[in-house]
Design a protein around this motif. Structure first.
Motif, short mmCIF file in Angstrom:
data_model
loop_
_atom_site.label_atom_id
_atom_site.label_comp_id
_atom_site.label_asym_id
_atom_site.label_seq_id
_atom_site.Cartn_x
_atom_site.Cartn_y
_atom_site.Cartn_z
N ASP A 22 2.61 21.41 47.15
CA ASP A 22 1.31 21.39 47.83
C ASP A 22 1.44 21.17 49.34
O ASP A 22 0.80 20.29 49.90
N HIS A 23 2.29 21.95 49.97
CA HIS A 23 2.45 21.87 51.43
C HIS A 23 3.03 20.54 51.89
O HIS A 23 2.71 20.06 52.98
N ARG A 24 3.87 19.94 51.06
CA ARG A 24 4.52 18.69 51.44
C ARG A 24 6.01 18.78 51.18
O ARG A 24 6.45 19.38 50.21
N HIS A 25 6.77 18.17 52.05
CA HIS A 25 8.19 17.95 51.79
C HIS A 25 8.26 16.58 51.13
O HIS A 25 7.79 15.59 51.68
N ILE A 26 8.85 16.51 49.94
CA ILE A 26 8.98 15.25 49.23
C ILE A 26 10.47 14.99 49.03
O ILE A 26 11.15 15.77 48.35
N LEU A 27 10.99 13.93 49.64
CA LEU A 27 12.40 13.61 49.55
C LEU A 27 12.56 12.23 48.94
O LEU A 27 11.86 11.30 49.32
#
Length: 129
Positions: A22-27
């Motif tokens: 959803d248009h997010r970088h999740i690290l």
């Protein structure tokens, strides 16, 4: 309420991952000496360019460029419970050395859950839990 451009998360239970959602970088990263994982969530409309990640003991730092091409270092940091003052200083020094000199802006989200006092000439940590 709009989603923030950056979130730093501590004490996650998930293993290391890098996701686009959803248009997010999740690290998410868990260092082998840490009890839980740390996470960084970046809104990719604000930070469209994810450059690098630096998984460290007690921290996950990310380099990203915003839509104006300013370079940011963003991170989630966690101090272990009952850490000594010397160990805390060593962690902070490691994190600061990992921040690239060419970063325009730095933002670290830290979990500061200890207080310290002096007893008999010793610095003693006290948990705030």
């Amino acid at each position: 309420m709009p989603f923030p451009a950056f979130l730093g998360l501590q004490e996650l239970t998930d293993p290391a991952t890098l996701l686009q959602h959803d248009h997010r970088h999740i690290l998410v990263h868990k260092h082998d000496q840490d009890w839980r994982s740390l996470g960084v969530i970046l809104d990719s409309s604000h930070f469209p360019h994810l450059i690098a990640t630096h998984p460290l003991r007690g921290a996950l730092l990310c380099e990203a460029k915003d839509s104006s091409l300013r370079k940011w270092t963003l991170g989630a940091c966690h101090f272990p419970h009952h850490t000594t003052l010397e160990a805390t200083e060593a962690l902070v020094q490691t994190w600061m050395q990992a921040i690239p000199d060419d970063s325009d802006l730095v933002c670290l989200a830290c979990d500061l859950n200890e207080t310290y006092s002096s007893q008999d000439g010793e610095v003693v940590p006290h948990t705030t839990r």
